[in-house]
Design a protein around this motif. Structure first.
Motif, PDB file in Angstrom:
ATOM      1  N   LEU A 122       0.828  -1.202   0.000  1.00  0.00           N
ATOM      2  CA  LEU A 122       0.000   0.000   0.000  1.00  0.00           C
ATOM      3  C   LEU A 122       0.864   1.255   0.000  1.00  0.00           C
ATOM      4  CD1 LEU A 122      -2.790  -1.025   2.545  1.00  0.00           C
ATOM      5  CD2 LEU A 122      -3.063  -0.684   0.082  1.00  0.00           C
ATOM      6  N   ALA A 123       1.937   1.248   0.798  1.00  0.00           N
ATOM      7  CA  ALA A 123       2.836   2.410   0.824  1.00  0.00           C
ATOM      8  C   ALA A 123       3.441   2.647  -0.552  1.00  0.00           C
ATOM      9  CB  ALA A 123       3.928   2.200   1.868  1.00  0.00           C
ATOM     10  N   GLY A 124       3.865   1.568  -1.212  1.00  0.00           N
ATOM     11  CA  GLY A 124       4.423   1.705  -2.553  1.00  0.00           C
ATOM     12  C   GLY A 124       3.414   2.233  -3.544  1.00  0.00           C
ATOM     13  N   ALA A 125       2.177   1.738  -3.452  1.00  0.00           N
ATOM     14  CA  ALA A 125       1.133   2.183  -4.382  1.00  0.00           C
ATOM     15  C   ALA A 125       0.800   3.654  -4.180  1.00  0.00           C
ATOM     16  CB  ALA A 125      -0.117   1.329  -4.194  1.00  0.00           C
ATOM     17  N   VAL A 126       0.798   4.101  -2.937  1.00  0.00           N
ATOM     18  CA  VAL A 126       0.502   5.507  -2.661  1.00  0.00           C
ATOM     19  C   VAL A 126       1.582   6.408  -3.266  1.00  0.00           C
ATOM     20  CG1 VAL A 126       0.410   7.230  -0.804  1.00  0.00           C
ATOM     21  CG2 VAL A 126      -0.922   5.121  -0.618  1.00  0.00           C
ATOM     22  N   ILE A 127       2.837   6.046  -3.087  1.00  0.00           N
ATOM     23  CA  ILE A 127       3.909   6.859  -3.673  1.00  0.00           C
ATOM     24  C   ILE A 127       3.892   6.744  -5.201  1.00  0.00           C
ATOM     25  CG2 ILE A 127       6.398   7.268  -3.744  1.00  0.00           C
ATOM     26  CD1 ILE A 127       4.968   8.066  -1.123  1.00  0.00           C
ATOM     27  N   ASP A 128       3.538   5.578  -5.730  1.00  0.00           N
ATOM     28  CA  ASP A 128       3.369   5.448  -7.184  1.00  0.00           C
ATOM     29  C   ASP A 128       2.391   6.490  -7.716  1.00  0.00           C
ATOM     30  OD1 ASP A 128       5.056   3.262  -7.343  1.00  0.00           O
ATOM     31  OD2 ASP A 128       3.437   1.769  -7.384  1.00  0.00           O
ATOM     32  N   GLY A 129       1.360   6.782  -6.928  1.00  0.00           N
ATOM     33  CA  GLY A 129       0.312   7.687  -7.379  1.00  0.00           C
ATOM     34  C   GLY A 129       0.725   9.139  -7.460  1.00  0.00           C
ATOM     35  N   VAL A 130       1.843   9.512  -6.801  1.00  0.00           N
ATOM     36  CA  VAL A 130       2.250  10.920  -6.800  1.00  0.00           C
ATOM     37  C   VAL A 130       3.638  11.144  -7.376  1.00  0.00           C
ATOM     38  CG1 VAL A 130       0.786  11.419  -4.797  1.00  0.00           C
ATOM     39  CG2 VAL A 130       3.211  10.858  -4.433  1.00  0.00           C
ATOM     40  N   ILE A 131       4.445  10.106  -7.471  1.00  0.00           N
ATOM     41  CA  ILE A 131       5.872  10.309  -7.735  1.00  0.00           C
ATOM     42  C   ILE A 131       6.147  10.983  -9.069  1.00  0.00           C
ATOM     43  CG2 ILE A 131       6.257   8.027  -8.767  1.00  0.00           C
ATOM     44  CD1 ILE A 131       8.585   9.870  -6.274  1.00  0.00           C
ATOM     45  N   ASP A 132       5.355  10.697 -10.087  1.00  0.00           N
ATOM     46  CA  ASP A 132       5.619  11.286 -11.398  1.00  0.00           C
ATOM     47  C   ASP A 132       5.175  12.746 -11.499  1.00  0.00           C
ATOM     48  OD1 ASP A 132       6.769   8.977 -12.427  1.00  0.00           O
ATOM     49  OD2 ASP A 132       4.850   8.172 -13.141  1.00  0.00           O
ATOM     50  N   LYS A 133       4.354  13.187 -10.569  1.00  0.00           N
ATOM     51  CA  LYS A 133       3.874  14.575 -10.601  1.00  0.00           C
ATOM     52  C   LYS A 133       4.913  15.560 -10.075  1.00  0.00           C
ATOM     53  CE  LYS A 133       0.107  13.955  -8.171  1.00  0.00           C
ATOM     54  NZ  LYS A 133      -1.205  14.265  -7.532  1.00  0.00           N
ATOM     55  N   GLY A 134       5.807  15.073  -9.195  1.00  0.00           N
ATOM     56  CA  GLY A 134       6.807  15.961  -8.626  1.00  0.00           C
ATOM     57  C   GLY A 134       6.280  16.859  -7.527  1.00  0.00           C
ATOM     58  N   GLU A 135       5.014  16.761  -7.222  1.00  0.00           N
ATOM     59  CA  GLU A 135       4.412  17.535  -6.138  1.00  0.00           C
ATOM     60  C   GLU A 135       3.110  16.862  -5.737  1.00  0.00           C
ATOM     61  OE1 GLU A 135       1.806  21.101  -7.640  1.00  0.00           O
ATOM     62  OE2 GLU A 135       3.765  21.184  -8.661  1.00  0.00           O
ATOM     63  N   CYS A 136       2.628  17.209  -4.560  1.00  0.00           N
ATOM     64  CA  CYS A 136       1.344  16.670  -4.104  1.00  0.00           C
ATOM     65  C   CYS A 136       0.873  17.448  -2.895  1.00  0.00           C
ATOM     66  CB  CYS A 136       1.450  15.185  -3.749  1.00  0.00           C
ATOM     67  SG  CYS A 136       2.458  14.820  -2.297  1.00  0.00           S
ATOM     68  N   GLU A 137      -0.423  17.308  -2.607  1.00  0.00           N
ATOM     69  CA  GLU A 137      -0.947  17.781  -1.325  1.00  0.00           C
ATOM     70  C   GLU A 137      -0.751  16.602  -0.383  1.00  0.00           C
ATOM     71  OE1 GLU A 137      -2.055  18.444   1.878  1.00  0.00           O
ATOM     72  OE2 GLU A 137      -3.895  17.460   1.190  1.00  0.00           O
ATOM     73  N   PHE A 138       0.289  16.671   0.424  1.00  0.00           N
ATOM     74  CA  PHE A 138       0.815  15.502   1.115  1.00  0.00           C
ATOM     75  C   PHE A 138      -0.173  14.887   2.098  1.00  0.00           C
ATOM     76  CE2 PHE A 138       3.352  13.355   4.387  1.00  0.00           C
ATOM     77  CZ  PHE A 138       4.115  12.505   3.600  1.00  0.00           C
ATOM     78  N   VAL A 139      -0.968  15.687   2.782  1.00  0.00           N
ATOM     79  CA  VAL A 139      -1.856  15.148   3.811  1.00  0.00           C
ATOM     80  C   VAL A 139      -2.894  14.219   3.195  1.00  0.00           C
ATOM     81  CG1 VAL A 139      -3.516  15.710   5.634  1.00  0.00           C
ATOM     82  CG2 VAL A 139      -1.489  17.148   5.296  1.00  0.00           C
ATOM     83  N   ALA A 140      -3.608  14.724   2.190  1.00  0.00           N
ATOM     84  CA  ALA A 140      -4.688  13.931   1.591  1.00  0.00           C
ATOM     85  C   ALA A 140      -4.170  12.837   0.671  1.00  0.00           C
ATOM     86  CB  ALA A 140      -5.636  14.850   0.818  1.00  0.00           C
ATOM     87  N   GLU A 141      -3.102  13.129  -0.090  1.00  0.00           N
ATOM     88  CA  GLU A 141      -2.662  12.190  -1.120  1.00  0.00           C
ATOM     89  C   GLU A 141      -1.708  11.121  -0.600  1.00  0.00           C
ATOM     90  OE1 GLU A 141      -2.037  13.738  -5.235  1.00  0.00           O
ATOM     91  OE2 GLU A 141      -2.007  15.681  -4.204  1.00  0.00           O
ATOM     92  N   VAL A 142      -1.046  11.384   0.515  1.00  0.00           N
ATOM     93  CA  VAL A 142      -0.081  10.406   1.028  1.00  0.00           C
ATOM     94  C   VAL A 142      -0.372  10.043   2.487  1.00  0.00           C
ATOM     95  CG1 VAL A 142       2.359   9.939   1.515  1.00  0.00           C
ATOM     96  CG2 VAL A 142       1.712  11.169  -0.567  1.00  0.00           C
TER      97      VAL A 142
END
Length: 414
Positions: A122-142
């Motif tokens: 699950l941790a890997g999948a969550v980072i997969d979901g944001v890693i290519d964007k180079g940014e994220c809203e960390f609280v909600a997305e990670v």
């Protein structure tokens, strides 16, 4: 510096930028073991408990300091309180022990070992979901994603209900923040909504049995009988709040401290054996539950004060974490501290009969997401000032917009 004009520690205005740790330290260093402070609630005031040994006594002695009125400074409405007393959070031993034993099996190390790959996945999948964007809203997305997916998935909640449950938990725990609720009463109502959801989830499992922690609990017994849907609902509320909210907040604080301390983050990336140290240091340095309340069961002398039956004893959990008696340079974030010593002296997970039942799972989630971040993200930075939620009970962020570079598998595994 003391707090002015909001001199009462738990005044909500003091928490706009997180826990006022300087004021907690100032109060602790006065040498007073208990400090009476006024509040706007039922009896007009409460005792602030700051010293570790006194916190332990209050939390470990339910015969003198009951949890029957709940952990919050606010008094629950009588109709809500009557229902909440059927949940572990509001129980004292021996009843609490009997009910907790039903849940213990789900969090034993041997059982958790079987979940480790799930959580890492699950941790890997969550980072997969944001890693290519180079940014994220960390609280909600990670930060929210891994504990939410872990806890709700294990309980057998349908994935389409995850966002709704997360929203209910926010209102329940953060009712002081107008972004989540218009009043504390809405928070009480949210606790009942979560309870009703748990009750319906139990019935749905009875109608359509499947492999889940919910099913395991429903097949368990207390006093020689199976638990009811209503009793399960109490477990459900305990597990979603304890399993989701605190872990989310700790993850966000950890990212915040990594950004503030790039040297510490570089040390972690170069030696992933420091992952447990980083987790425990964040739990010490930025404990997310500000306090736990207990209520005196009788008149007594305690810590040099005359305590009256019904007095609220408010244990400030972060006070020992910044005490020089237990930690060298306690106001410094240092992931090289001995994590076993850190665990011994902080009170982040409470103490006594209500010591956090999901502590091992929380650590597993925190370690999994910390390692995944360290392996795959570099050059961490804030894109805007993080926004704290407004609460004197929980300490964390509503939003934290970050940017990062992708490092792939550049960091060697442990």
């Amino acid at each position: 510096m003391g707090l002015c004009p909001h001199a009462t520690l738990l005044n909500i205005a003091n928490f706009e930028r997180g826990t006022p740790r300087d004021e907690i330290a100032r109060l602790r260093k006065t040498g007073q073991r208990l400090i009476w402070q006024p509040d706007e609630y039922a009896n007009g005031g409460h005792w602030v408990v700051l010293q570790r040994d006194d916190i332990d006594t209050v939390l470990k002695t339910p015969a003198d300091f009951t949890n029957n009125f709940g952990p919050l400074l606010e008094d629950f409405p009588e109709d809500v309180l009557a229902i909440q007393r059927e949940s572990m959070t509001f129980m004292d031993p021996p009843r609490h022990r009997d009910y907790r034993s039903l849940v213990d099996d789900a969090f034993r190390p041997k059982v958790l070992a079987g979940r480790e790959q799930l959580i890492k996945g699950l941790a890997g999948a969550v980072i997969d979901g944001v890693i290519d964007k180079g940014e994220c809203e960390f609280v909600a997305e990670v930060a929210m994603q891994v504990p939410m997916r872990t806890v709700l998935g294990l309980l057998g909640v349908a994935e389409q209900d995850y966002a709704h449950i997360a929203s209910v938990v926010n209102v329940l725990t953060l009712a002081a923040d107008p972004e989540y609720a218009a009043s504390r009463d809405e928070g009480f109502a949210a606790s009942m909504e979560a309870w009703e959801f748990g009750k319906e989830l139990a019935q749905e499992h009875r109608s359509n049995p499947r492999d889940s922690v919910t099913m395991d609990l429903l097949n368990s017994g207390v006093d020689g009988r199976q638990i009811t849907n209503e009793e399960y609902a109490g477990f459900f509320v305990n597990l979603i709040v304890g399993g989701m909210e605190t872990t989310r907040n700790t993850t966000a604080w950890m990212m915040h401290e990594f950004i503030r301390h790039p040297g510490q983050y570089a040390a972690l990336q170069s030696d992933l054996a420091l992952v447990p140290n980083a987790v425990e240091e964040t739990l010490r340095y930025r404990n997310t539950v500000v306090y736990l309340r207990r209520t005196a069961t009788r008149d007594m002398d305690f810590a040099g004060k005359e305590i009256r039956q019904g007095d609220k004893m408010v244990c400030i959990l972060g006070s020992p974490s910044r005490n020089e008696a237990y930690f060298e340079n306690p106001d410094v974030f240092d992931i090289t501290r001995d994590y076993k010593n850190t665990r011994r002296h902080y009170r982040t997970f409470g103490a006594g009969p209500h010591f956090c039942i999901g502590v091992h799972q929380s650590r597993m989630i925190l370690e999994a997401i910390t390692e995944e971040i360290a392996r795959r993200m570099s050059n961490l930075r804030l894109l805007s000032e993080p926004v704290h939620f407004k609460s004197n009970f929980m300490d964390g962020f509503k939003r934290m917009h970050i940017a990062f570079d992708r490092v792939g598998d550049a960091v060697s595994p442990i």
